[in-house]
Design a protein around this motif. Structure first.
Motif, PDB file in Angstrom:
ATOM      1  N   ALA A  13      -2.005   6.251  -2.549  1.00 46.29           N
ATOM      2  CA  ALA A  13      -1.131   5.149  -2.165  1.00 46.29           C
ATOM      3  C   ALA A  13       0.302   5.414  -2.620  1.00 46.29           C
ATOM      4  O   ALA A  13       1.265   5.185  -1.865  1.00 46.29           O
ATOM      5  CB  ALA A  13      -1.649   3.840  -2.750  1.00 46.29           C
ATOM      6  N   ALA A  14       0.451   5.883  -3.867  1.00 45.66           N
ATOM      7  CA  ALA A  14       1.791   6.160  -4.384  1.00 45.66           C
ATOM      8  C   ALA A  14       2.483   7.246  -3.578  1.00 45.66           C
ATOM      9  O   ALA A  14       3.683   7.146  -3.268  1.00 45.66           O
ATOM     10  CB  ALA A  14       1.692   6.565  -5.850  1.00 45.66           C
ATOM     11  N   LEU A  15       1.759   8.300  -3.232  1.00 42.63           N
ATOM     12  CA  LEU A  15       2.325   9.367  -2.405  1.00 42.63           C
ATOM     13  C   LEU A  15       2.763   8.844  -1.037  1.00 42.63           C
ATOM     14  O   LEU A  15       3.847   9.175  -0.544  1.00 42.63           O
ATOM     15  CB  LEU A  15       1.291  10.486  -2.227  1.00 42.63           C
ATOM     16  N   THR A  16       1.910   8.022  -0.425  1.00 42.91           N
ATOM     17  CA  THR A  16       2.222   7.485   0.905  1.00 42.91           C
ATOM     18  C   THR A  16       3.455   6.598   0.854  1.00 42.91           C
ATOM     19  O   THR A  16       4.342   6.681   1.721  1.00 42.91           O
ATOM     20  CB  THR A  16       1.015   6.697   1.440  1.00 42.91           C
ATOM     21  N   LEU A  17       3.535   5.749  -0.155  1.00 41.82           N
ATOM     22  CA  LEU A  17       4.683   4.858  -0.294  1.00 41.82           C
ATOM     23  C   LEU A  17       5.953   5.641  -0.603  1.00 41.82           C
ATOM     24  O   LEU A  17       7.023   5.369  -0.033  1.00 41.82           O
ATOM     25  CB  LEU A  17       4.411   3.836  -1.388  1.00 41.82           C
ATOM     26  N   THR A 301      -8.425   4.951   1.797  1.00 42.34           N
ATOM     27  CA  THR A 301      -7.907   3.599   1.566  1.00 42.34           C
ATOM     28  C   THR A 301      -6.519   3.651   0.942  1.00 42.34           C
ATOM     29  O   THR A 301      -5.671   2.801   1.236  1.00 42.34           O
ATOM     30  CB  THR A 301      -8.855   2.775   0.681  1.00 42.34           C
ATOM     31  N   GLY A 302      -6.257   4.634   0.091  1.00 47.45           N
ATOM     32  CA  GLY A 302      -4.922   4.762  -0.490  1.00 47.45           C
ATOM     33  C   GLY A 302      -3.866   5.002   0.570  1.00 47.45           C
ATOM     34  O   GLY A 302      -2.796   4.376   0.559  1.00 47.45           O
ATOM     35  N   ILE A 303      -4.170   5.909   1.499  1.00 42.22           N
ATOM     36  CA  ILE A 303      -3.230   6.182   2.590  1.00 42.22           C
ATOM     37  C   ILE A 303      -3.061   4.953   3.473  1.00 42.22           C
ATOM     38  O   ILE A 303      -1.937   4.558   3.824  1.00 42.22           O
ATOM     39  CB  ILE A 303      -3.718   7.387   3.419  1.00 42.22           C
ATOM     40  N   SER A 304      -4.169   4.320   3.839  1.00 42.84           N
ATOM     41  CA  SER A 304      -4.120   3.165   4.746  1.00 42.84           C
ATOM     42  C   SER A 304      -3.388   1.987   4.107  1.00 42.84           C
ATOM     43  O   SER A 304      -2.582   1.312   4.763  1.00 42.84           O
ATOM     44  CB  SER A 304      -5.529   2.746   5.154  1.00 42.84           C
ATOM     45  N   ALA A 305      -3.670   1.718   2.830  1.00 45.39           N
ATOM     46  CA  ALA A 305      -2.998   0.608   2.154  1.00 45.39           C
ATOM     47  C   ALA A 305      -1.513   0.893   1.995  1.00 45.39           C
ATOM     48  O   ALA A 305      -0.678  -0.006   2.182  1.00 45.39           O
ATOM     49  CB  ALA A 305      -3.640   0.349   0.798  1.00 45.39           C
TER      50      ALA A 305
END
Length: 378
Positions: A13-17, A301-305
């Protein structure tokens, strides 16, 4: 944006954001435990790792290749499920500490600010969150809960954890006893092995550095009756197996020096996202380890969120609701597949198996939340 937890889901999630230009604080409290259970990572994780830009880190960092699974599931003979010929090639038998650290490092290199600590309080203030992190207050417009199956952040903001069972894994790491198994040419031993038992099932796989992870999986209330709570009882149950004992050359092995009792139950948080927040990984959907999908689901889920939060910040007010609906649907689909799987493996009329094949919710017949701790011989 504040991400609480730097496991695979939180780091994804942190990487995606960060890749979308967000200011990200990644909260992670370094644990000093002397031992960490390793895990397998399926080949289907490759496109997710590539999307995050970390595939090379995984392929180059010394994890063992994973060629597939062998199983004695409701039968004495072994069946094989190999990744060879699949679209993604082999998976990995992970050095889990190294894997998690490499994802966390990648998130920090992408711009995430690592904060060593844990979230102790969350308060909504208008369109912002005021978050206490080990005595420091951080203000953020969005929260990502990557705190694992307890979903500590999601529960603080009004969500609830829906548990389907109280499965536990009683795990040990054993040294390899067969020197020839360290050779790269021995492809059979680059596979995991599952064997059903009256109390549940066994799992083993090779780890890096000449070790094997060996896990007995059962319900929390069945640990004591089956003798798995003590190293001697655990070893006795292991030597009673056919396939796992033979692979490990377990005859003459002494009791393990350390056992760990780990939560392995199936649960989801309802909802998995809301105004200004989302849950990822086990905090969103935790599934029975028989599926071997925990890390892959955490990455997905990390990427999607992360994408849903980015879309919400850009004005798409339905993005987080769509994410919550998607995780709920995926979890429901898993529950159906789990029932089919356990029906295929049943050969005993014991509590573990009847709970999973007679149509009743497993949670209705199991005890409360398990005590999770590390056990050492007296």
């Amino acid at each position: 944006m504040l991400v609480a937890g730097a496991g695979p889901g939180g780091s994804a999630a942190a990487l995606t954001l960060a890749a979308a230009g967000a200011d990200v604080v990644l909260v992670h409290q370094e644990r000093r435990a002397a031992w960490h259970v390793g895990e397998s990572l399926a080949p289907t994780a490759r496109p997710l790792l590539a999307r995050l830009g970390v595939l090379d880190r995984v392929t180059e960092h010394g994890h063992e290749p994973w060629y597939g699974t062998r199983s004695a599931w409701g039968r004495e003979d072994v069946t094989a499920s190999d990744f060879i010929g699949g679209p993604y090639g082999s998976g990995w038998l992970l050095d889990r500490r190294l894997f998690d650290a490499s994802l966390r490092d990648a998130a920090c290199e992408a711009g995430a600010d690592h904060h060593d600590g844990s979230v102790t309080a969350v308060v909504r203030a208008g369109n912002l969150w005021r978050v206490s992190v080990s005595g420091t207050e951080i203000v953020a417009p969005y929260l990502i809960d990557a705190t694992g199956g307890r979903a500590r952040i999601a529960r603080r903001v009004g969500a609830r954890v829906v548990a389907t069972d109280h499965l536990v894994a009683v795990a040990a790491v054993l040294p390899r006893r067969c020197p020839q198994r360290n050779t790269a040419s021995d492809d059979t031993e680059r596979t995991s092995l599952v064997e059903s038992a009256a109390f549940g099932w066994w799992y083993t796989a090779p780890l890096p550095y000449g070790q094997d992870i060996v896990v007995a999986v059962t319900d929390a209330d069945l640990i004591a009756p089956t003798g798995l709570r003590t190293p001697a009882g655990w070893l006795s149950a292991l030597t009673a197996t056919r396939q796992v004992s033979a692979r490990l050359n377990a005859d003459g092995v002494g009791p393990p020096h350390r056992l760990a009792v780990l939560r392995a139950g199936t649960s989801r948080v309802a909802p998995s996202a809301g105004h200004g927040w989302a849950a990822v990984g086990d905090a969103a959907t935790a599934t029975d380890p028989i599926a071997a999908r925990g890390i892959t689901a955490a990455l997905a889920t990390g990427i999607s969120a992360g994408s849903a939060v980015t879309a919400d910040a850009q004005g798409d007010r339905c993005a987080l609701e769509r994410y919550a609906d998607l995780t709920a649907a995926v979890h429901a689909e898993f529950l159906q597949a789990r029932t089919v799987c356990y029906r295929a493996g049943r050969q005993w009329d014991t509590p573990f198996w009847t709970r999973r094949t007679d149509g009743r919710p497993v949670d209705s017949v199991t005890g409360g939340e398990p005590s999770v701790n590390e056990l050492t011989p007296a």
